[in-house]
Enzyme design. Structure first.
Site, mmCIF file in Angstrom:
data_model
loop_
_atom_site.group_PDB
_atom_site.id
_atom_site.type_symbol
_atom_site.label_atom_id
_atom_site.label_comp_id
_atom_site.label_asym_id
_atom_site.label_seq_id
_atom_site.Cartn_x
_atom_site.Cartn_y
_atom_site.Cartn_z
ATOM 1 N N LYS A 32 0.862 -1.181 0.000
ATOM 2 C CA LYS A 32 0.000 0.000 0.000
ATOM 3 C C LYS A 32 0.890 1.220 0.000
ATOM 4 C CE LYS A 32 -4.516 0.621 0.333
ATOM 5 N NZ LYS A 32 -5.462 -0.419 -0.096
HETATM 6 N N1 GLU Z 1 -7.044 0.018 -3.425
HETATM 7 C C1 GLU Z 1 -7.819 -1.151 -3.736
HETATM 8 C C2 GLU Z 1 -7.901 -2.072 -2.544
HETATM 9 O O1 GLU Z 1 -7.758 -1.659 -1.417
HETATM 10 C C3 GLU Z 1 -7.328 -1.837 -5.008
HETATM 11 C C4 GLU Z 1 -5.923 -2.294 -5.008
HETATM 12 C C5 GLU Z 1 -5.437 -2.804 -6.377
HETATM 13 O O2 GLU Z 1 -6.229 -2.863 -7.294
HETATM 14 O O3 GLU Z 1 -4.241 -3.111 -6.445
HETATM 15 O O4 GLU Z 1 -8.188 -3.227 -2.686
#
Ligand code: GLU
Length: 420
Positions: free
Chosen positions: A110
């Protein structure tokens, strides 16, 4: 619109608590448990940014890679005043479990930047994004770590990211990011994928609970990329979306809101508040609404020891990451409220991100029907694996999802061994 920001706290403690619970439940190897309790890599960078008034602001950004034993790291980037290294670490850990629970070949990561995008111009956001990506050029990459949108970032942000990264190498590298515009290699269906995935698991959970979707009453906290798409897609199945809220407040209509009219109102005014097709409802009243399905689709720590007793929904489907604290989780289990946990419920986004990455690498693109069909198969399959696991372990859906996920990651760690 000025709104008071209350930042979620102790998010990393919650994530670690969940890991400890499941480690005891599945008898996890202590060395694997220890490895999984720490991120593989955590990077903090400062981001000098030209502002429109000629000044220079220096923002702080993070990228945390929790685990890459099952494949490259994957996870979004959020822009928010509440971002901290601990929060991003928890969110990275949840990405590891999320990718494992739907069995896509990624680990979890993240990113986040401490900023308030509502106060920044498009040019300032572009400057910030480009410099942040430049600082991460050695850290991310199509086989290393693939960012995506998250809170307050979108297709446009991902387009800048793809361009900045590609400029360092001199050719287009679309597979470094997902959730980018379709014209530069994004996937059809990605924009609505998280909301669509929540619809699929809601449908399956209602079957489990023997409740018809036709006429089911629904409340949604958050009307952005996730909550907005979910409301739009569940309404045509016959569910009655009675209440929706965003940072500005909420709206309620007992007979069901006209979601498309509400979408138009939000497109015009920016917010849910003031929608003429419903009455005002406060966020805390929405969370306590006597409805069948409640979908938190905003930030962490929405359900706590303080308000979990007042929740009256029969089914909670977690569109947000980490909306339920461990104390609230225990209260929901005691009260028999069926919860489809975040790592399963909102995995549709990263699943279609995976499809986008595969399509980009093969340079062969699928129709939207193909994307949605494959998404449905993944989400429905994962839901039933988790449900079966909850029955065989005699536990709730969160622990069961964690068990499925952590065991898959543990198996990969054991198969690879520790280097050197
Ligand atoms: N931000 C989204 C999540 O928390 C998508 C992450 C992604 O597609 O890599 O799942």
């Amino acid at each position: 619109m000025a709104t008071e920001v209350v930042c979620p706290t102790n998010v990393l403690e919650s994530a670690l608590h969940q890991l400890d619970e499941v480690a005891a439940l599945v008898n996890l190897d202590p060395a694997v448990h220890l490895k999984l309790s720490k991120p593989k890599r955590a990077v903090a960078v400062s981001i000098p940014t030209h502002m429109d008034d000629g000044s220079t602001e220096v923002f702080v950004g993070f990228r945390v890679q929790h685990n890459m034993d099952r494949g490259p790291c994957k996870g979004g980037i959020r822009y928010h005043p509440c971002v901290t290294m601990d929060e991003v670490t928890a969110l990275a850990m949840w990405m590891t479990w999320k990718c494992a629970v739907v069995d896509i070949p990624y680990g979890g990561a993240k990113g986040g930047v401490i900023c308030d995008p509502a106060q920044m111009s498009e040019r300032e956001l572009q400057n910030l994004t480009r410099r942040f990506v430049y600082e991460l050029v050695e850290v991310i990459g199509p086989d290393r770590d693939i960012p995506a949108p998250d809170v307050n970032t979108n297709e446009r942000t991902m387009g800048w990211l793809m361009d900045t990264y590609s400029m360092q190498y001199g050719y287009s590298i679309p597979a470094v990011v997902t959730g980018k515009p379709v014209c530069i290699g994004g996937s059809l269906g990605r924009a609505q994928a998280t909301g669509r995935g929540i619809v699929y698991v809601t449908r399956e959970a209602l079957k489990t609970l023997d409740m018809p979707i036709e006429g089911a009453t629904v409340a949604v906290q958050g009307f952005g990329k996730v909550g907005g798409a979910f409301a739009e897609l569940i309404a045509p199945l016959g569910a009655k979306v009675q209440a929706v809220s965003d940072v500005s407040g909420g709206v309620f209509c007992g007979d069901g809101l006209d979601i498309f009219a509400l979408q138009r109102h939000v497109a015009e005014t920016g917010y849910v508040r003031g929608f003429p097709g419903g009455e005002e409802i406060a966020n805390e009243d929405l969370l306590a609404l006597d409805c069948d399905v409640l979908v938190p689709a905003a930030l962490e720590n929405v359900f706590t020891a303080e308000n979990a007793e007042s929740v009256r929904a029969k089914l909670i489907v977690e569109g947000a990451n980490g909306p339920t604290t461990p104390e609230a989780h225990d209260i929901f289990v005691d009260r028999g409220i069926f919860v489809v946990p975040d790592i399963l419920a909102n995995a549709g986004g990263v699943t279609v991100s995976y499809f986008e990455w595969c399509q980009g690498i093969q340079k062969l693109f699928w129709s939207e029907e193909e994307v949605n069909r494959r998404l449905e198969r993944v989400m429905v399959g994962a839901y039933h694996q988790v449900y079966e696991r909850s029955l065989s372990l005699g536990t709730d859906m969160r622990n069961a999802a964690m068990a499925v996920a952590v065991e898959r990651v543990a198996e990969a760690i054991t198969a690879r061994g520790i280097h050197p």
